[in-house]
Design a protein around this motif. Sequence first.
Motif, PDB file in Angstrom:
ATOM      1  N   ILE A  85       0.862  -1.183   0.000  1.00  8.31           N
ATOM      2  CA  ILE A  85       0.000   0.000   0.000  1.00  8.31           C
ATOM      3  C   ILE A  85       0.897   1.232   0.000  1.00  8.31           C
ATOM      4  O   ILE A  85       1.828   1.333   0.792  1.00  8.31           O
ATOM      5  CB  ILE A  85      -0.922   0.040   1.236  1.00  8.31           C
ATOM      6  CG1 ILE A  85      -1.910  -1.125   1.205  1.00  8.31           C
ATOM      7  CG2 ILE A  85      -1.687   1.360   1.309  1.00  8.31           C
ATOM      8  CD1 ILE A  85      -2.843  -1.172   2.405  1.00  8.31           C
ATOM      9  N   MET A  86       0.639   2.149  -0.912  1.00  8.09           N
ATOM     10  CA  MET A  86       1.397   3.381  -0.990  1.00  8.09           C
ATOM     11  C   MET A  86       0.692   4.482  -0.199  1.00  8.09           C
ATOM     12  O   MET A  86      -0.537   4.528  -0.133  1.00  8.09           O
ATOM     13  CB  MET A  86       1.558   3.835  -2.440  1.00  8.09           C
ATOM     14  CG  MET A  86       2.193   2.830  -3.365  1.00  8.09           C
ATOM     15  SD  MET A  86       3.900   2.387  -2.941  1.00  8.09           S
ATOM     16  CE  MET A  86       4.729   3.977  -3.132  1.00  8.09           C
ATOM     17  N   LEU A  87       1.470   5.383   0.389  1.00  5.09           N
ATOM     18  CA  LEU A  87       0.957   6.578   1.045  1.00  5.09           C
ATOM     19  C   LEU A  87       1.344   7.779   0.197  1.00  5.09           C
ATOM     20  O   LEU A  87       2.522   7.972  -0.113  1.00  5.09           O
ATOM     21  CB  LEU A  87       1.542   6.730   2.449  1.00  5.09           C
ATOM     22  CG  LEU A  87       1.158   5.666   3.474  1.00  5.09           C
ATOM     23  CD1 LEU A  87       1.902   5.908   4.791  1.00  5.09           C
ATOM     24  CD2 LEU A  87      -0.338   5.653   3.710  1.00  5.09           C
ATOM     25  N   ALA A  91      -4.207  13.217  -3.450  1.00  2.00           N
ATOM     26  CA  ALA A  91      -5.024  12.221  -4.133  1.00  2.00           C
ATOM     27  C   ALA A  91      -4.860  12.301  -5.648  1.00  2.00           C
ATOM     28  O   ALA A  91      -5.002  11.315  -6.351  1.00  2.00           O
ATOM     29  CB  ALA A  91      -6.489  12.393  -3.755  1.00  2.00           C
ATOM     30  N   ASP A  92      -4.577  13.519  -6.165  1.00  2.30           N
ATOM     31  CA  ASP A  92      -4.478  13.674  -7.609  1.00  2.30           C
ATOM     32  C   ASP A  92      -3.036  13.638  -8.095  1.00  2.30           C
ATOM     33  O   ASP A  92      -2.757  13.984  -9.233  1.00  2.30           O
ATOM     34  CB  ASP A  92      -5.130  14.999  -8.041  1.00  2.30           C
ATOM     35  CG  ASP A  92      -4.459  16.209  -7.406  1.00  2.30           C
ATOM     36  OD1 ASP A  92      -4.713  17.338  -7.855  1.00  2.30           O
ATOM     37  OD2 ASP A  92      -3.673  16.019  -6.445  1.00  2.30           O
ATOM     38  N   SER A  93      -2.126  13.226  -7.224  1.00  2.52           N
ATOM     39  CA  SER A  93      -0.717  13.217  -7.589  1.00  2.52           C
ATOM     40  C   SER A  93      -0.407  12.129  -8.606  1.00  2.52           C
ATOM     41  O   SER A  93      -0.972  11.034  -8.582  1.00  2.52           O
ATOM     42  CB  SER A  93       0.150  13.006  -6.345  1.00  2.52           C
ATOM     43  OG  SER A  93       1.500  12.837  -6.702  1.00  2.52           O
ATOM     44  N   ILE A  94       0.514  12.430  -9.502  1.00  2.00           N
ATOM     45  CA  ILE A  94       0.986  11.436 -10.458  1.00  2.00           C
ATOM     46  C   ILE A  94       1.663  10.293  -9.726  1.00  2.00           C
ATOM     47  O   ILE A  94       1.753   9.173 -10.232  1.00  2.00           O
ATOM     48  CB  ILE A  94       1.974  12.081 -11.473  1.00  2.00           C
ATOM     49  CG1 ILE A  94       2.327  11.096 -12.593  1.00  2.00           C
ATOM     50  CG2 ILE A  94       3.226  12.566 -10.762  1.00  2.00           C
ATOM     51  CD1 ILE A  94       1.177  10.682 -13.441  1.00  2.00           C
ATOM     52  N   ASP A  95       2.102  10.574  -8.483  1.00  2.00           N
ATOM     53  CA  ASP A  95       2.754   9.540  -7.689  1.00  2.00           C
ATOM     54  C   ASP A  95       1.825   8.367  -7.422  1.00  2.00           C
ATOM     55  O   ASP A  95       2.277   7.226  -7.279  1.00  2.00           O
ATOM     56  CB  ASP A  95       3.235  10.113  -6.354  1.00  2.00           C
ATOM     57  CG  ASP A  95       4.367  11.125  -6.540  1.00  2.00           C
ATOM     58  OD1 ASP A  95       5.100  10.993  -7.533  1.00  2.00           O
ATOM     59  OD2 ASP A  95       4.506  12.023  -5.700  1.00  2.00           O
ATOM     60  N   VAL A  96       0.518   8.631  -7.324  1.00  2.00           N
ATOM     61  CA  VAL A  96      -0.437   7.553  -7.104  1.00  2.00           C
ATOM     62  C   VAL A  96      -0.378   6.560  -8.250  1.00  2.00           C
ATOM     63  O   VAL A  96      -0.249   5.345  -8.053  1.00  2.00           O
ATOM     64  CB  VAL A  96      -1.868   8.112  -6.945  1.00  2.00           C
ATOM     65  CG1 VAL A  96      -2.889   6.980  -6.959  1.00  2.00           C
ATOM     66  CG2 VAL A  96      -1.995   8.925  -5.668  1.00  2.00           C
ATOM     67  N   TYR A 107      -3.605   2.392  -2.403  1.00  2.06           N
ATOM     68  CA  TYR A 107      -2.946   3.561  -1.827  1.00  2.06           C
ATOM     69  C   TYR A 107      -3.891   4.252  -0.853  1.00  2.06           C
ATOM     70  O   TYR A 107      -5.113   4.075  -0.892  1.00  2.06           O
ATOM     71  CB  TYR A 107      -2.503   4.543  -2.917  1.00  2.06           C
ATOM     72  CG  TYR A 107      -3.614   5.419  -3.453  1.00  2.06           C
ATOM     73  CD1 TYR A 107      -3.847   6.687  -2.907  1.00  2.06           C
ATOM     74  CD2 TYR A 107      -4.440   4.994  -4.487  1.00  2.06           C
ATOM     75  CE1 TYR A 107      -4.879   7.489  -3.387  1.00  2.06           C
ATOM     76  CE2 TYR A 107      -5.462   5.787  -4.967  1.00  2.06           C
ATOM     77  CZ  TYR A 107      -5.674   7.035  -4.410  1.00  2.06           C
ATOM     78  OH  TYR A 107      -6.694   7.819  -4.868  1.00  2.06           O
ATOM     79  N   VAL A 108      -3.298   5.016   0.048  1.00  2.00           N
ATOM     80  CA  VAL A 108      -4.036   5.807   1.027  1.00  2.00           C
ATOM     81  C   VAL A 108      -3.491   7.229   0.966  1.00  2.00           C
ATOM     82  O   VAL A 108      -2.274   7.431   0.890  1.00  2.00           O
ATOM     83  CB  VAL A 108      -3.875   5.248   2.457  1.00  2.00           C
ATOM     84  CG1 VAL A 108      -4.538   6.169   3.483  1.00  2.00           C
ATOM     85  CG2 VAL A 108      -4.474   3.841   2.550  1.00  2.00           C
ATOM     86  N   THR A 109      -4.391   8.206   0.984  1.00  6.65           N
ATOM     87  CA  THR A 109      -3.991   9.601   0.873  1.00  6.65           C
ATOM     88  C   THR A 109      -3.690  10.201   2.244  1.00  6.65           C
ATOM     89  O   THR A 109      -4.416   9.956   3.211  1.00  6.65           O
ATOM     90  CB  THR A 109      -5.106  10.430   0.206  1.00  6.65           C
ATOM     91  OG1 THR A 109      -5.391   9.868  -1.072  1.00  6.65           O
ATOM     92  CG2 THR A 109      -4.671  11.873   0.019  1.00  6.65           C
ATOM     93  N   LYS A 110      -2.595  10.940   2.327  1.00  8.30           N
ATOM     94  CA  LYS A 110      -2.240  11.666   3.552  1.00  8.30           C
ATOM     95  C   LYS A 110      -2.799  13.094   3.494  1.00  8.30           C
ATOM     96  O   LYS A 110      -2.816  13.668   2.419  1.00  8.30           O
ATOM     97  CB  LYS A 110      -0.709  11.722   3.698  1.00  8.30           C
ATOM     98  CG  LYS A 110      -0.048  10.357   3.854  1.00  8.30           C
ATOM     99  CD  LYS A 110       1.448  10.412   3.661  1.00  8.30           C
ATOM    100  CE  LYS A 110       2.142  11.280   4.691  1.00  8.30           C
ATOM    101  NZ  LYS A 110       3.617  11.238   4.527  1.00  8.30           N
ATOM    102  N   THR A 208     -11.185   4.827  -8.985  1.00  5.53           N
ATOM    103  CA  THR A 208     -11.208   3.876 -10.099  1.00  5.53           C
ATOM    104  C   THR A 208      -9.871   3.775 -10.814  1.00  5.53           C
ATOM    105  O   THR A 208      -9.671   2.867 -11.626  1.00  5.53           O
ATOM    106  CB  THR A 208     -12.307   4.246 -11.107  1.00  5.53           C
ATOM    107  OG1 THR A 208     -12.098   5.580 -11.580  1.00  5.53           O
ATOM    108  CG2 THR A 208     -13.684   4.147 -10.465  1.00  5.53           C
ATOM    109  N   ARG A 209      -8.947   4.700 -10.529  1.00  8.82           N
ATOM    110  CA  ARG A 209      -7.610   4.573 -11.120  1.00  8.82           C
ATOM    111  C   ARG A 209      -6.940   3.280 -10.681  1.00  8.82           C
ATOM    112  O   ARG A 209      -6.122   2.713 -11.419  1.00  8.82           O
ATOM    113  CB  ARG A 209      -6.743   5.772 -10.728  1.00  8.82           C
ATOM    114  CG  ARG A 209      -7.114   7.058 -11.437  1.00  8.82           C
ATOM    115  CD  ARG A 209      -6.225   8.205 -11.006  1.00  8.82           C
ATOM    116  NE  ARG A 209      -6.357   8.482  -9.577  1.00  8.82           N
ATOM    117  CZ  ARG A 209      -5.713   9.462  -8.947  1.00  8.82           C
ATOM    118  NH1 ARG A 209      -4.890  10.245  -9.622  1.00  8.82           N
ATOM    119  NH2 ARG A 209      -5.885   9.668  -7.661  1.00  8.82           N
TER     120      ARG A 209
END
Length: 239
Positions: A85-87, A91-96, A107-110, A208-209
């Motif tokens: 799981i990524m942190l 939420a809209d980061s390309i990192d996701v 993933y979970v948003t900080k 949905t991404r």
Amino acid sequence: MEEQTQRRAGARVLFVEDDDVIREATQLALERVGFRVTAVPDGLQGLESFRAGAPDIALLDVMVPGMDGVSLCRRIRDESTVPVIMLSARADSIDVVLGLEAGADDYVTKPFDVSVLVARLRAVMRRFGHAGGGARQAVEEEAAAGLLRFGDLEVDTEGMEVRRGGERIALTPTEMRLLLEFSAAPGTVLSRDRLLERVWDYGWGGDTRVVDVHVQRLRAKIGQDRIETVRGFGYKLRA
């Protein structure tokens, strides 16, 4: 139920986070509900701890020194199918997307609520079978016994193996569950929300991404034309 909760609570979590306050507070919160947490401040220590400790799940912040979380995820995925799981801070980061493409399962948003993080961790553990019996058990319980064929693609729902043109394809447990959902209803359009609920165990709305990136990863392994996009509705496995 109580026995399953106790087994799940003993799961070993590798937590990589460079912010001292977040790392220590989150570690305490997770340990309070029974997780066994190894917390480290950078990606290099994270890789070392992963290889030394064989965790049940990895929780990786995207932006950590030494080796960033996305690169660490790739290294872990090269060696293991352990859930990741990524942190991410946005939420809209390309990192996701980069994290998901690197092999992360969710993933979970900080900033995050600890109760939400715990729920997400437990949902992933249920999916991967670390609550008891291994990843195969979690998938087998939802699969009908038999060998399914779709052209040159074979899905062995008993042995949890996939072959294409006679050659075995290595799938992560999440990719396998996704393929099983498609295989159970070939030619039927499955919405992203349904896939989130069935594969990711979301009883609530999700991003949905996560579905889109995993479909892309699955296509790369079983054939780009095997899963068709039905615009505005979802995806279907071509029968």
